[in-house]
Design an enzyme around this catalytic site. Structure first.
Site, short mmCIF file in Angstrom:
data_model
loop_
_atom_site.label_atom_id
_atom_site.label_comp_id
_atom_site.label_asym_id
_atom_site.label_seq_id
_atom_site.Cartn_x
_atom_site.Cartn_y
_atom_site.Cartn_z
N ASP A 1 0.84 -1.20 0.00
CA ASP A 1 0.00 0.00 0.00
C ASP A 1 0.88 1.26 0.00
O ASP A 1 0.37 2.38 -0.05
CB ASP A 1 -1.02 0.00 1.15
CG ASP A 1 -0.37 -0.08 2.52
OD1 ASP A 1 0.88 -0.19 2.59
OD2 ASP A 1 -1.10 -0.02 3.52
N SER A 2 2.20 1.06 0.00
CA SER A 2 3.13 2.17 -0.24
C SER A 2 2.90 2.75 -1.64
O SER A 2 3.42 3.82 -1.97
CB SER A 2 4.58 1.72 -0.07
OG SER A 2 4.82 0.53 -0.79
N ASP B 1 -1.12 -6.05 -0.18
CA ASP B 1 -1.57 -5.41 1.06
C ASP B 1 -3.07 -5.20 1.04
O ASP B 1 -3.60 -4.64 0.07
CB ASP B 1 -0.91 -4.03 1.20
CG ASP B 1 0.33 -4.05 2.08
OD1 ASP B 1 0.43 -4.94 2.96
OD2 ASP B 1 1.19 -3.18 1.89
N LYS C 1 -1.52 -9.37 2.76
CA LYS C 1 -0.79 -8.94 3.97
C LYS C 1 -1.66 -7.97 4.76
O LYS C 1 -2.36 -7.14 4.17
CB LYS C 1 0.54 -8.28 3.59
CG LYS C 1 1.29 -7.68 4.80
CD LYS C 1 2.74 -7.39 4.49
CE LYS C 1 3.02 -6.04 3.89
NZ LYS C 1 2.58 -4.88 4.69
N GLU D 1 -1.68 -5.51 8.57
CA GLU D 1 -0.86 -4.92 9.64
C GLU D 1 -1.53 -5.11 10.99
O GLU D 1 -2.73 -4.87 11.14
CB GLU D 1 -0.69 -3.42 9.38
CG GLU D 1 0.10 -3.11 8.12
CD GLU D 1 0.32 -1.60 7.92
OE1 GLU D 1 -0.06 -0.80 8.79
OE2 GLU D 1 0.88 -1.24 6.87
N GLU E 1 8.94 -4.38 10.70
CA GLU E 1 9.39 -3.08 10.18
C GLU E 1 9.93 -2.19 11.29
O GLU E 1 9.27 -1.94 12.30
CB GLU E 1 8.22 -2.38 9.46
CG GLU E 1 8.63 -1.02 8.90
CD GLU E 1 7.67 -0.44 7.86
OE1 GLU E 1 6.71 -1.12 7.46
OE2 GLU E 1 7.90 0.71 7.44
O1 KIV Z 1 3.53 -1.14 1.69
C1 KIV Z 1 4.72 -1.50 1.76
O2 KIV Z 1 5.55 -1.18 0.90
C2 KIV Z 1 5.12 -2.32 2.90
C3 KIV Z 1 6.58 -2.60 3.06
C4 KIV Z 1 7.27 -1.40 3.60
C5 KIV Z 1 6.82 -3.78 3.89
O3 KIV Z 1 4.30 -2.71 3.67
#
Ligand code: KIV
Length: 271
Positions: free
Chosen positions: A51-52, A90, A120, A122, A189
């Site tokens: 989600d980055s 994510d 994924k 969090e 992280e």
């Molecule tokens: O969204 C992302 O890029 C991440 C990584 C930093 C692990 O969750």
């Protein structure tokens, strides 16, 4: 991209075997077809459609604004370029925290509409019911502990997490809970390297670190940071392998000069 039957796909089992054999796991983010193809063919084990994307693709300050539909768009583009690696997506902020039925529905959309292999999420104990429900539907889940950017407004800063014993203890417990709930791996992280090493040894599933030192079972970086596409973000843990920003900028300056000076196109570049 059509599935080449000769190519042996990396699976969650492969990652488990790699941990058991002491072989480190490589993971990078990607958000589109073309970069997924480069990264996959270069031999990466796992692509994370992070989600980055909210930061590096859309230019938002945080990961919070990205939607499930936008993640599905990025993930379905990546999957067409990823022939060999495992693709993890994510679940974005707001698509799984409220209750486990919503979490499962979001995960099912990712799996059905993108063709990706895993999701994924969090958090630890707070999202355990959602993790269990998604896992029991047959969808592999990667956890994410330590600095969890979707909770940035709760933390208030992006500094190292779990330096205090109370937070470190919660992280130790959360890692065990996620393993028990059926997660196949956990991202750690921005936590102290000693804690990450200890947690990695205490569980059987692989840990993938970012800013968590060399004691993790694998490493992940954001593609835009390690390739130097985005050069403003320079945390200590980042190794920048290339400066695409500079290279691309020089190429564009040259192109502008060539167009304005009438050097492009030349006689061989026309019909
Ligand atoms: O969204 C992302 O890029 C991440 C990584 C930093 C692990 O969750």
């Amino acid at each position: 991209m059509s599935m080449n039957k000769e190519v042996k796909r990396v699976t969650t089992n492969t990652l488990q075997k790699m941990k058991a054999a002491g072989e480190k796991i490589s993971m990078l983010t990607a958000y589109d077809f073309s970069f997924a193809r480069i990264i996959d063919s270069a031999g990466i084990d796992v692509i994370l459609v992070g989600d980055s994307a909210s930061n590096v693709m859309a230019g938002h300050e945080t990961t919070l604004p990205i939607t499930l539909d936008q993640m599905i768009y990025h993930a379905s583009s990546v999957i067409r370029g990823a022939e060999r690696c495992l693709v993890v997506v994510d679940l974005p902020f707001g698509s799984y925290q409220s209750n486990s039925d919503i979490a499962l529905a979001s995960a099912v959309r990712i799996m059905k509409e993108t063709g990706a292999h895993c999701i994924k999420v969090e958090g630890g104990e707070e999202i355990l019911e959602s993790v269990k429900k998604i896992v029991s539907a047959g969808i592999p889940v990667m956890g994410h502990l330590g600095l969890t950017p979707q909770s940035i407004y709760k933390f208030g800063t992006y500094t190292v997490r779990a330096k205090e014993e109370m937070e470190a203890n919660k992280l130790r417990e959360d890692a065990k809970l996620l393993e028990k709930a059926g997660c196949f791996a956990i991202v750690l992280e921005k936590i102290p390297a000693t804690l990450a090493k200890e947690v990695s040894k205490s569980i059987k599933i692989p840990t993938i670190g970012i800013g968590a030192g060399s004691g993790c079972d694998g490493q992940v970086l954001v593609m835009h940071d390690m390739l130097g596409i985005n050069t403003e973000f320079k945390p200590r843990f980042l190794r920048q392998y290339l400066n695409i920003h500079e290279m691309a900028s020089k190429a564009v300056q040259q192109y502008v000069q060539d167009v304005k000076g009438g050097q492009f196109p030349n006689k061989d570049e026309q019909y």
